[in-house]
Design an enzyme around this catalytic site. Structure first.
Site, short mmCIF file in Angstrom:
data_model
loop_
_atom_site.label_atom_id
_atom_site.label_comp_id
_atom_site.label_asym_id
_atom_site.label_seq_id
_atom_site.Cartn_x
_atom_site.Cartn_y
_atom_site.Cartn_z
N SER A 261 0.82 -1.20 0.00
CA SER A 261 0.00 0.00 0.00
C SER A 261 0.86 1.27 0.00
O SER A 261 1.67 1.44 -0.90
CB SER A 261 -0.95 -0.06 1.19
OG SER A 261 -2.08 0.69 0.90
N LYS A 265 4.21 2.21 -2.53
CA LYS A 265 4.62 3.43 -3.24
C LYS A 265 6.08 3.72 -2.88
O LYS A 265 6.93 3.97 -3.75
CB LYS A 265 3.73 4.61 -2.82
CG LYS A 265 2.21 4.36 -2.88
CD LYS A 265 1.41 5.58 -2.40
CE LYS A 265 0.04 5.31 -1.79
NZ LYS A 265 -0.99 4.79 -2.60
N TRP A 352 -10.06 0.44 -5.18
CA TRP A 352 -9.47 1.72 -4.75
C TRP A 352 -8.07 1.89 -5.34
O TRP A 352 -7.65 2.98 -5.71
CB TRP A 352 -9.43 1.73 -3.22
CG TRP A 352 -8.99 2.99 -2.56
CD1 TRP A 352 -7.89 3.17 -1.79
CD2 TRP A 352 -9.67 4.26 -2.57
NE1 TRP A 352 -7.82 4.46 -1.33
CE2 TRP A 352 -8.89 5.14 -1.79
CE3 TRP A 352 -10.84 4.73 -3.16
CZ2 TRP A 352 -9.26 6.48 -1.58
CZ3 TRP A 352 -11.20 6.06 -2.96
CH2 TRP A 352 -10.42 6.91 -2.19
N HIS A 402 -7.79 -5.59 0.04
CA HIS A 402 -6.54 -4.86 0.22
C HIS A 402 -5.81 -5.40 1.46
O HIS A 402 -6.27 -5.16 2.58
CB HIS A 402 -6.93 -3.39 0.41
CG HIS A 402 -5.79 -2.45 0.52
ND1 HIS A 402 -5.10 -2.00 -0.58
CD2 HIS A 402 -5.24 -1.83 1.59
CE1 HIS A 402 -4.18 -1.16 -0.19
NE2 HIS A 402 -4.24 -1.03 1.13
C1 GTR Z 1 -5.33 4.48 1.90
C2 GTR Z 1 -4.77 5.32 0.78
C3 GTR Z 1 -4.06 4.44 -0.19
C4 GTR Z 1 -3.16 3.43 0.48
C5 GTR Z 1 -3.68 2.92 1.79
C6 GTR Z 1 -2.68 2.24 2.71
O1 GTR Z 1 -6.09 5.18 2.77
O2 GTR Z 1 -5.83 5.99 0.18
O3 GTR Z 1 -3.36 5.23 -1.13
O4 GTR Z 1 -1.88 3.95 0.62
O5 GTR Z 1 -4.25 3.90 2.55
O6 GTR Z 1 -1.50 2.60 2.76
O7 GTR Z 1 -3.10 1.34 3.44
#
Ligand code: GTR
Length: 424
Positions: A261, A265, A352, A402
């Site tokens: 997540s 990045k 997402w 996720h």
């Molecule tokens: C979310 C965000 C994502 C992702 C995620 C995470 O809220 O919108 O870009 O980075 O968090 O890191 O779990």
């Protein structure tokens, strides 16, 4: 009662589409993806076509690096920050004797301010020679990755969240860290809490971040290329490699970085900047990670910088609701890692993060891999669930939400097996 249930049902249907919350300005509709044109990977600013590795490395690659440094993550300061390492624990009989566990405290300082971080390591005992290593941040403290009661709370805990917080309990995220499987396959794994490096708070806590140690530090800076949290996390993972370079059990040709997540990045940005990461793995990294921004599908730039302005540099804000204007896109971030290997993983239910956009970034990075005589993807058609592709770059989409599952780790290890064995 019946009308109450119907009303509730209606609410749930309108609020969620296939489990995704409906948020104003967010599209999960493939037919609404704009007709985008991706910026050319192999054409220089002055129009020169890149046909050789030398041209890529000397001319085009620096131009692409500059986009990400000046317009998305910010410029990583180059000053060297003093660090000392203190071994806190070493247990050769961890995991029923299968592994050696080690905890080492990093103390970074500029003489005035101090930032502490703890690296937790599990190293396989049953190995011939040096071990390949996965480097990865955890979200909720080293102790959240295991039930081992000798694992310390991460230093950032005491100002980010109380260790007593129900979400942050010991072992709470151990489902994301299948240490047993990793050790059984002969890999070492080292992890640190990402808050130790840069506390993930919009309001800053800047004095606790490594950013505060640099001579250029100015908490109020609005310089367009002022680095953000993703830049700092990437910097921190390179500092973990600095430590690994002092360890004789580490196979320095077999270091992989794995990030989930927001850390997916940061892992890509770390991989772009630091060639010591031989395999770069980005799990469900989405917007600002592997997903193509110009698809504007799922999380978009306006939304991400509204909630997480501190992750990026100020210049990135100009692309909110304006993705068409971006002179670069995330496939170029993947390409920056070539000829080293990149693996991107998506989850089918994680709209997402735009699974298709994550896949397409790897696909569109292909021309740079080809320049090196390596293999990119043959088709831009996303593979089915649980049908991983493993070339010089790799990808899978897993069933579910996720998260980081054992399935993901198993594929990461398959991919590393292929590439690490080759380099022997
Ligand atoms: C979310 C965000 C994502 C992702 C995620 C995470 O809220 O919108 O870009 O980075 O968090 O890191 O779990």
């Amino acid at each position: 009662m019946r009308s109450y249930i119907l009303a509730l049902g209606f609410l749930l249907i309108t609020y969620f589409v296939k489990g995704q919350a409906i948020i104003e300005g967010i599209s999960y509709d493939e037919s609404k993806v704009p007709d985008y044109v991706l910026p050319e990977l192999l054409t220089c600013e002055d129009g020169t076509k890149v046909t050789t590795v030398a041209q890529w490395e000397q001319k085009r690659r620096p131009e692409v690096m500059e986009y990400f440094a000046s317009q998305e993550y910010g410029r990583t300061p180059q000053d060297k920050i003093a660090v000392t390492y203190e071994t806190l624990t070493e247990n050769r009989m961890a995991m029923e004797g299968k592994a050696t566990s080690k905890q080492v405290k990093f103390t970074f300082t500029n003489g005035k301010n101090v930032v502490e971080a703890i690296l937790l390591m599990y190293i396989p005992n049953n190995r011939k020679g040096k071990a390949p290593v996965f480097v990865g941040y955890n979200f909720k403290g080293n102790h959240s990755t295991t039930l081992d009661t000798t694992v310390f709370y991460s230093p950032s805990f005491y100002f980010v969240k109380s260790p007593d917080h129900p979400d942050w309990k010991r072992g709470n995220q151990m489902n994301r860290w299948c240490y047993d499987k990793i050790i059984n396959r002969g890999y070492a794994v080292v992890t640190m809490c990402y808050h130790d490096i840069y506390p993930d708070k919009v309001e800053g806590l800047m004095e606790h971040s490594v950013s505060s140690l640099f001579p250029s530090y100015d908490p109020n800076s609005t310089a367009p290329d002022r680095w953000g949290a993703i830049g700092a996390w990437a910097w921190g993972s390179s500092r973990i490699v600095d430590y690994l370079e002092t360890q004789d059990w580490v196979d320095l040709n077999k270091i992989a970085i794995m990030g989930h997540s927001r850390q997916g990045k940061a892992a890509l940005w770390a991989g772009a900047q630091d060639p010591r990461f031989k395999v770069v793995i980005s799990n469900d990294s989405g917007c600002g990670g592997a997903a193509l921004s110009k698809r504007v599908y799922g999380e978009n730039i306006a939304r991400i910088i509204k909630l997480f302005p501190h992750w990026f540099c100020p210049a990135f804000q100009q692309y909110a609701d304006n993705e068409a204007k971006l002179p670069f896109d995330q496939h170029q971030l993947v390409a920056l890692i070539a000829p080293r290997h990149v693996y991107v993983a998506s989850a089918d239910g994680d709209w997402w993060a735009d699974p298709k956009g994550e896949f397409l970034s790897v696909y569109h990075a292909g021309p740079v891999y080809k320049l090196y005589g390596l293999s990119g993807f043959k088709t831009d058609v996303q593979p089915d669930i649980h049908k991983p592709i493993m070339m010089d770059v790799g990808y899978h989409v897993r069933e579910g939400e996720h998260d980081v599952k054992d399935y993901d780790w198993e594929r990461f290890m398959d991919f590393c097996d292929i590439h690490f064995n080759k380099s022997e």
